[in-house]
Design a protein around this motif. Structure first.
Motif, short mmCIF file in Angstrom:
data_model
loop_
_atom_site.label_atom_id
_atom_site.label_comp_id
_atom_site.label_asym_id
_atom_site.label_seq_id
_atom_site.Cartn_x
_atom_site.Cartn_y
_atom_site.Cartn_z
N THR A 276 -25.22 61.94 -1.91
CA THR A 276 -26.53 61.33 -2.05
C THR A 276 -27.48 62.02 -1.07
OG1 THR A 276 -26.21 59.66 -0.33
CG2 THR A 276 -25.50 59.08 -2.57
N ILE A 277 -28.77 61.78 -1.25
CA ILE A 277 -29.76 62.32 -0.31
C ILE A 277 -29.50 61.75 1.08
CG2 ILE A 277 -32.21 62.34 0.30
CD1 ILE A 277 -32.87 62.44 -2.66
N THR A 278 -29.19 60.47 1.17
CA THR A 278 -28.93 59.86 2.48
C THR A 278 -27.74 60.52 3.15
OG1 THR A 278 -29.90 57.73 1.87
CG2 THR A 278 -28.27 57.71 3.62
N ASP A 279 -26.67 60.81 2.40
CA ASP A 279 -25.51 61.50 2.96
C ASP A 279 -25.90 62.88 3.48
OD1 ASP A 279 -23.02 59.90 2.71
OD2 ASP A 279 -23.54 59.87 0.59
N GLU A 280 -26.74 63.57 2.74
CA GLU A 280 -27.14 64.91 3.15
C GLU A 280 -27.95 64.88 4.44
OE1 GLU A 280 -27.50 67.25 -1.13
OE2 GLU A 280 -29.21 66.11 -0.41
N ILE A 281 -28.86 63.93 4.56
CA ILE A 281 -29.65 63.84 5.80
C ILE A 281 -28.73 63.47 6.97
CG2 ILE A 281 -31.61 62.75 6.93
CD1 ILE A 281 -32.31 64.59 4.56
N ALA B 222 -24.72 57.47 -11.35
CA ALA B 222 -25.14 56.07 -11.15
C ALA B 222 -25.17 55.71 -9.67
CB ALA B 222 -24.20 55.14 -11.91
N ASN B 223 -24.14 56.13 -8.92
CA ASN B 223 -24.09 55.86 -7.49
C ASN B 223 -25.19 56.62 -6.75
OD1 ASN B 223 -21.88 54.01 -7.09
ND2 ASN B 223 -20.49 55.68 -7.61
N GLN B 224 -25.47 57.82 -7.23
CA GLN B 224 -26.47 58.67 -6.56
C GLN B 224 -27.88 58.11 -6.72
OE1 GLN B 224 -27.26 63.09 -7.69
NE2 GLN B 224 -25.35 63.01 -6.52
N ILE B 225 -28.16 57.57 -7.89
CA ILE B 225 -29.47 56.98 -8.13
C ILE B 225 -29.73 55.82 -7.16
CG2 ILE B 225 -30.82 55.62 -9.78
CD1 ILE B 225 -30.89 58.56 -10.39
N SER B 226 -28.67 55.08 -6.85
CA SER B 226 -28.82 53.96 -5.91
C SER B 226 -29.00 54.42 -4.48
CB SER B 226 -27.60 53.04 -6.00
OG SER B 226 -26.46 53.66 -5.42
N ASP B 227 -28.59 55.70 -4.20
CA ASP B 227 -28.69 56.32 -2.88
C ASP B 227 -27.87 55.58 -1.82
OD1 ASP B 227 -29.59 58.50 -1.33
OD2 ASP B 227 -31.16 57.28 -0.43
N HIS C 206 -19.52 56.46 1.53
CA HIS C 206 -18.45 55.63 2.09
C HIS C 206 -18.50 54.20 1.54
CE1 HIS C 206 -21.72 54.53 4.98
NE2 HIS C 206 -21.11 53.35 4.99
N THR C 207 -19.61 53.82 0.87
CA THR C 207 -19.72 52.48 0.28
C THR C 207 -19.33 52.47 -1.20
OG1 THR C 207 -22.04 52.72 -0.41
CG2 THR C 207 -21.63 52.00 1.86
N TRP C 208 -19.10 53.65 -1.80
CA TRP C 208 -18.79 53.71 -3.23
C TRP C 208 -17.42 53.11 -3.51
CZ3 TRP C 208 -20.42 59.18 -5.41
CH2 TRP C 208 -21.78 59.39 -5.13
N LYS C 209 -17.34 52.29 -4.53
CA LYS C 209 -16.07 51.69 -4.94
C LYS C 209 -15.35 52.60 -5.93
CE LYS C 209 -17.13 47.99 -2.59
NZ LYS C 209 -16.49 47.75 -1.27
N ILE C 210 -14.05 52.40 -6.06
CA ILE C 210 -13.28 53.10 -7.09
C ILE C 210 -13.26 52.19 -8.32
CG2 ILE C 210 -11.10 54.19 -7.70
CD1 ILE C 210 -12.60 55.47 -5.31
N ALA C 211 -14.04 52.56 -9.33
CA ALA C 211 -14.16 51.72 -10.53
C ALA C 211 -12.88 51.80 -11.35
CB ALA C 211 -15.35 52.19 -11.36
N GLN C 212 -12.35 50.66 -11.75
CA GLN C 212 -11.11 50.63 -12.52
C GLN C 212 -11.35 51.05 -13.97
OE1 GLN C 212 -8.08 49.98 -10.92
NE2 GLN C 212 -9.52 50.15 -9.21
N ASN C 213 -12.44 50.61 -14.56
CA ASN C 213 -12.77 50.95 -15.95
C ASN C 213 -14.27 51.23 -16.08
OD1 ASN C 213 -10.17 50.52 -17.46
ND2 ASN C 213 -10.38 48.49 -16.53
N PRO C 214 -14.70 52.41 -15.61
CA PRO C 214 -16.13 52.74 -15.72
C PRO C 214 -16.55 52.79 -17.19
CG PRO C 214 -14.99 54.28 -14.27
CD PRO C 214 -13.95 53.48 -14.98
N PRO C 215 -17.82 52.59 -17.48
CA PRO C 215 -18.28 52.62 -18.87
C PRO C 215 -18.12 54.01 -19.49
CG PRO C 215 -20.13 52.58 -17.34
CD PRO C 215 -18.90 52.31 -16.53
#
Length: 618
Positions: free
Chosen positions: A344-349, A475-480, A484-493
């Motif tokens: 994400t942009i926040t991760d890069e900064i 989808a995670n990137q858009i939320s910025d 380290h807060t991203w979850k492991i989705a069991q059944n993503p769309p």
């Protein structure tokens, strides 16, 4: 290189003239350093943001030039692949709320590009290697249609005189031969620049080399290439091999790759680094727009050193020395090239804050680092970090230490002090360095990639899993939200509707095959052991020459004579086999199975077997 109209050398005089200009530029640089013309302060920082363009299915979208025209902003420029673009941010002084300003500046440009891309149903993605890239996109037809890329590719290919041999071994293994530099287009990075006082440049450069491994271990984000798990930061291996001008590693002048960590500590002068690059690596291209820099200096004009910059732009050190002008004032800076784009942009900064803080916060105990650490240990640390990420054990100050302990207990406190000494806002320091610390406790980008991809493979074939993975990253990137807060989705769309699926999404590439001269008994037992009902027969070039099905072979399980015979005696012959291509729609596979009363169809490309799709897969 993007600032110049480059061309290939036409004759000896053309090359001699360029070398003459190159030597003049180095002399001019020495004169400016000696006369105190190079800026000593402030410590300015800047970034280059590379990003990918994808379509609605999250596969590469090759419309970079059209999008660039729509954006119409000089901060944007092209990359070698027509599915990549780059943003060059304006430099800022390392102080106050500089990280907030850089983030805002970067977000504004990304938003501007996203708004322009909506007209073509294109999305922007920040990622070190786009998961949905396939070899289909590595052809010359996907090279950005600008002369400089074609010229550079021709120069490197002619220098090698043979194909690029790519070999990367991680959890999986990648071996392939390729005929152009287009594999370099897989890599997207977040390049960070720090202006450095020339009086302390070599000390700072050596420190930048020393910390490369630990910094990279916290920031890896490129573990997948063509669906294979390779290095935590696969870009390091891929970029090194994809623009290598050496046909082998024993050429007299080029014992190093053009993409290099270096071979020794720097202990001479600043210009010695440039001189070493010129001595080791022959010029690949030239330009007609080059002036005599020494003559310009004598007339009171600060030169851009165009010849030196052009040559420097084709030698890709992971920590690269750069000369430039800012408001017509010459400066020297270190360019960090090993950090990947995203997540994400926040991760890069946060990565930028960590690196610049660490650069400025070096404790006195690390002065003259070249006398305290062996360069080969530092180089090994870097490549181990690229391979293993946060799992790396570093040899640091003569002792082995984990990435976690080194980063959290020693380097992060040093980065805090470095940023505080520069007058950076305490709130920004705490926020961005806090992200690095939390990342060390949880997942960084490459760790999240692998965990999510493995989860997806439980229910999807690799190609579909990679599309869903990329959609989840987006989808995670858009939320910025930091990675380290991203979850492991069991059944993503799912990404595609059923009618948009192709054979590639469902076919099985891990196919058991046999030779025409193998025994029927062997095939019978393979089918029994592996519970499979279709075994393709191929020749030594992987071309499909026959097919065996359980319905055909099962009747012979008690016939010793048939079991001892060769496969070719009972196989379905090539002309009678129904085949399909990987990009054909799933609906075609279903209808062919129904029409012919079969339950499996080999998937071929140029008559070579690449997989099989069965009724079970559907």
């Amino acid at each position: 290189m993007g600032e110049l109209r480059v061309s290939k050398f036409t004759d000896h005089n053309d090359k001699a003239n360029y070398i003459h200009q190159l030597v003049k530029d180095i002399k001019a640089l020495d004169l400016m350093i000696a006369d105190g013309l190079i800026e000593t302060s402030p410590a300015n920082i800047g970034v280059e943001q590379e990003f990918c363009l994808v379509d609605k299915t999250f596969r590469p979208s090759g419309n970079s030039l059209a999008l660039l025209r729509t954006i119409n902003d000089e901060h944007f420029t092209t990359e070698v692949g027509n599915y990549n673009l780059e943003i060059n941010l304006d430099p800022l002084t390392l102080k106050g709320n500089c990280f907030f300003k850089i983030k805002q500046q970067l977000q504004d440009y990304i938003d501007k590009a996203r708004k322009a891309s909506q007209k073509t149903n294109t999305k922007l993605l920040l990622t070190g290697i786009l998961p949905t890239l396939t070899l289909d996109y590595m052809s010359i037809k996907n090279m950005t249609a600008l002369p400089r890329y074609e010229i550079l590719n021709e120069a490197i290919v002619e220098s090698r005189k043979k194909e690029f041999d790519i070999h990367i071994k991680g959890i999986d293994e990648l071996n392939l031969m390729h005929d152009s530099v287009m594999l370099e287009g897989c890599n997207t990075s977040f390049q960070m620049h720090l202006q450095v006082n020339p009086d302390h440049f070599l000390e700072m450069y050596n420190w930048a080399q020393a910390i490369s491994g630990p910094v990279l271990s916290a920031c890896t984000n490129s573990p997948l290439l063509f669906g294979k798990e390779l290095w935590s930061e696969t870009r390091i291996a891929l970029f090194t091999q994809s623009v290598d001008t050496r046909a082998n590693s024993f050429l007299l002048n080029e014992k190093q790759s053009r993409v290099s960590f270096g071979s020794k500590w720097e202990t001479g002068t600043i210009s010695d680094i440039f001189k070493d690059n010129v001595s080791r690596f022959r010029s690949l291209v030239t330009s007609k727009y080059i002036k005599d820099s020494v003559e310009m200096l004598q007339k009171g004009t600060i030169p851009k050193l165009m010849a030196l910059s052009l040559h420097n732009g084709t030698v890709y050190r992971w920590n690269r020395v750069c000369y430039g002008l800012n408001h017509n004032k010459p400066h020297l800076r270190i360019e960090n090239r090993y950090i990947p784009s995203g997540p994400t942009i926040t991760d890069e900064i946060a990565n930028l804050a960590f690196w610049t803080g660490l650069m400025m916060g070096k404790s006195e105990s690390y002065n003259n680092i070249h006398e305290k650490m062996d360069f080969k240990d530092v180089k090994r640390n870097f490549f181990n970090a690229a391979r293993y990420g946060k799992a790396t054990q570093f040899l640091w100050n003569g002792h082995y230490i984990s990435s976690y302990d080194l980063v959290v207990n020693e380097l992060l406190p040093m980065a805090y002090k470095g940023l505080e000494a520069q007058g950076v806002d305490s709130k920004d320091i705490k926020f961005y360095l806090g992200i690095i610390e939390k990342r060390m406790h949880f997942n960084n980008g490459s760790e999240w990639h692998i965990k999510q991809y493995r989860q997806l493979l439980k229910h999807n074939q690799p190609f579909e899993a990679l599309q869903v993975l990329t959609a989840t990253i987006y989808a995670n990137q858009i939320s910025d939200r930091p990675v380290h807060t991203w979850k492991i989705a069991q059944n993503p769309p799912k990404v595609l509707r059923e009618d948009e699926l192709t054979v590639r999404h469902k076919m099985n590439k891990d196919t058991f095959t046999v030779d025409v001269n193998d025994s029927v008994e062997l095939v019978f037992n393979i089918m029994s052991w592996k519970n499979i009902h279709h075994v393709p027969v191929i020749d030594n070039t992987k071309k499909l020459v026959g097919l065996l099905t359980w319905r055909d072979i099962g009747r012979y399980k008690n016939n010793k004579n048939i079991l001892m015979s060769a496969v070719k005696s009972i196989m379905i012959q090539k002309n009678d086999i129904i085949t399909i291509a990987q990009n054909d729609p799933i609906g075609l596979a279903k209808s062919l199975m129904e029409q012919h009363g079969i339950h499996g169809i080999p998937v071929v490309k140029n008559n070579q077997l690449i997989g099989i799709i069965t009724s079970k897969d559907l």
